[in-house]
Design an enzyme around this catalytic site. Structure first.
Site, PDB file in Angstrom:
ATOM      1  CG  ASP A 120      -0.822   1.315  -2.828  1.00 43.14           C
ATOM      2  OD1 ASP A 120      -1.127   0.119  -2.740  1.00 43.14           O
ATOM      3  OD2 ASP A 120      -0.423   1.964  -1.863  1.00 43.14           O
ATOM      4  CB  CYS A 191      -0.317  -5.234   2.039  1.00 39.51           C
ATOM      5  SG  CYS A 191       1.377  -5.260   1.420  1.00 39.51           S
ATOM      6  CD  GLU A 442       1.502   5.309   0.551  1.00 32.49           C
ATOM      7  OE1 GLU A 442       0.381   5.169   0.048  1.00 32.49           O
ATOM      8  OE2 GLU A 442       2.209   4.345   0.883  1.00 32.49           O
ATOM      9  CB  SER A 468       0.990   3.830   4.118  1.00 33.79           C
ATOM     10  OG  SER A 468       0.523   2.514   3.915  1.00 33.79           O
TER      11      SER A 468
END
Length: 553
Positions: A120, A191, A442, A468
């Site tokens: 991220d 992910c 998040e 998220s």
């Protein structure tokens, strides 16, 4: 070139002696020195394969006549950091990554860079550094994870978090929870849905800083190693042509990224990262422009958590270039922009085509005629807040209900699991903003609990923190000004009616101005006490979310 200032001449003999201590030959010192910024570590699943990516990049640089030298960048796994104090240390690393990379490059005078991020904050942090340093730079990510499979259906990390909610609600048993645990995340890589990491890696392609496939080729595919070699070779071409990041990440490129964001249905976190990247490029980022672009840009992709497709499906369908080709049919892109290929976007996407019109819809068959993200404004968020509307159930696009107010994520999760949230409620989680958190955590745990309990079509969540990319439902984050800055969210009380109208970009606290003024006089702002270390400095220096949570004070 570095050899002109650090290597050549008698006065640079001490520098050469230290290069020789590294084992470098005269021939290597005579070539351009390329910094390979590797985010490899053994704690982030998206980064465990970056050692192989790094070696491939180094080989590509060497094949093209450069001397590769690796140094590291840190990275936090948001999934592992989720739901506890660790999440306060996620967003804050974006600036640590940018600053430390700047320090390493300026101290050692590299001629060019290859950035190897994946998860991220590490992608936008390195994009910020690239803009700041402005030397020839190419990005190559580690690639997305393959989807898991449970009950014959593709699954991802968001399904894993939602399974916890389903277990707490008694809808599944411990054996099924364990099955999700074992199968949801089956490979290395970022992910598998259109979460923040994959959003930013796809937008890196759109910005022109990554080669074709940067955002979508799965981590476990050998094509990812090929891509890394080509990235290493391509940085040498950029040096020859003197093409630099700020030649690529222009105002037009930033606008293209917002447009692609709308079509792809990216994470709301892009509305933190694109302003921060634009800031480093000297480009003004206007949140009002986001809605203007959203109004004319169709949402073409419903990747998890918004729908049943995954990054591997997007890759097979033609990837980011195929999405850009579909958008370009509407004339919404400036395809004259330069890219790290040494060609324009128009040249790059000329041979792209959509191989799967269900994974990538056409403008005629789009999921919606408007984009995946919306910025809402009103007395509850005068400076704006953000929602991923492509992941909101149609019945929740317009909602009005009573507030249930919590001072932290932990308080909200406890209430959700205790059954205190009912249909129609609007959950408000405050004091989780960039400064008030600090770190703007998040909120995947509460949103997943709501979804897992089957309430995502009946309950909205609002926060000055963030959500998220794995979140779905009417989850509205980045409320600005945040509570600790005296924003209206600090003065909401249980039972207040909150009105949400996503199609009209409005959010309102149905309380009179006089009552809000009275509460401001009576309700003290709650500031975190006993902060220390980096979080203390961060809380004092960070801007509001609508400005990208940049360090500017």
């Amino acid at each position: 070139m570095i050899k002109d200032t650090i290597v050549n001449g008698a006065h640079n003999a001490p520098h050469r002696s230290l290069y020789k201590a590294l084992g470098l030959t005269k021939e290597e010192m005579d070539r351009p020195l390329i910094g390979i910024v590797s985010s490899y570590n053994e704690i982030v699943p998206g980064h465990m394969n970056l050692d192989k990516i790094t070696e491939a990049v180094k080989l590509g640089v060497a094949m093209a006549g450069g001397t590769p030298i690796m140094f590291p960048a840190i990275a936090v796994c948001d999934g592992i950091a989720m739901g506890h104090v660790g999440m306060k240390y996620s967003l804050v690393t974006r600036d640590l990554i940018a600053d430390s990379t700047e320090a390493m490059v300026m101290a050692h005078g590299f001629d060019g860079l290859v950035m190897i991020p994946n998860c991220d904050k590490n992608v936008p942090g390195l994009l910020m550094a690239a803009a700041r340093l402005n030397i020839p730079t190419v990005f190559v990510s580690g690639g997305p994870m393959l989807a898991g499979r449970v009950d014959g259906k593709k699954r991802s990390l968001s399904a894993m978090f939602e399974a916890v909610g389903a277990y707490k609600a008694g809808n599944i048993g411990e054996d099924k929870l364990c099955e999700f645990e074992n199968k949801a995340c089956p490979t290395c890589g970022s992910c598998s849905g259109m979460y923040t990491a994959n959003s930013m890696n796809c937008l890196t392609e759109v910005l022109g800083m990554g080669l074709r496939g940067n955002g979508t080729i799965p981590a476990v595919y050998s094509a990812r190693i090929e891509l890394a070699k080509h990235a290493g070779m391509q940085v040498m071409e950029l040096i020859k042509k003197n093409i630099r990041p700020r030649d690529i990440m222009t105002a037009a490129a930033i606008k293209n990224a917002i447009t692609a964001d709308m079509a792809l249905g990216c994470s709301t976190n892009s509305m933190l990262h694109l302003p921060a990247i634009a800031n480093e490029c000297g480009v003004e980022f206007d949140l009002e422009e986001v809605n203007r672009i959203s109004e004319v840009t169709p949402n073409l992709c419903h990747l998890a958590p918004a729908g049943p497709t995954y990054m591997e499906d997007l890759n097979e369908a033609g990837g980011v270039y195929a999405v850009l080709r579909e958008i370009d049919k509407l004339g919404l892109l400036d395809t004259s922009v330069m890219t790290v290929t040494g060609k324009t976007m128009a040249e790059n996407i000329a041979d792209a085509y959509n191989r799967d019109p269900e994974t990538i819809r056409t403008p005629e068959t789009a999921f919606t005629k408007t984009g995946g993200i919306a910025v809402l404004k009103g007395n509850l968020a005068p400076d704006g807040c953000v929602v991923k509307r492509s992941a909101v159930a149609p019945e929740m696009l317009v909602h009005e209900g009573p507030a249930k107010v919590y001072e932290s994520e932990e308080e909200a999760i406890s209430a959700i699991y205790a059954g205190k949230i009912v249909k129609g409620d609007v959950v408000v989680i405050r004091y989780e903003g960039p400064s008030g958190g600090p770190g703007m955590r998040e909120m995947l745990s509460p949103t997943s609990a709501i979804a897992g309990m089957g309430l995502d079509k009946d309950v909205a969540l609002i926060t000055d923190g963030r959500f998220s990319g794995a979140t779905r439902g009417a989850s509205i984050g980045h409320v600005s000004p945040e509570a600790v800055s005296g924003g209206t969210i600090a003065y909401v009380k249980d039972g207040d009616i909150i009105s949400i109208n996503i199609p009209e970009y409005r959010i309102s606290l149905k309380v009179s101005d006089e009552e809000i003024a009275k509460r401001k006089a009576e309700m003290p702002i709650k500031k975190k006490e006993n902060l220390n270390g980096y979080l203390k400095r961060y809380a004092a220096m960070v801007s509001s979310a609508d400005k990208g949570a940049i360090i500017n004070k």
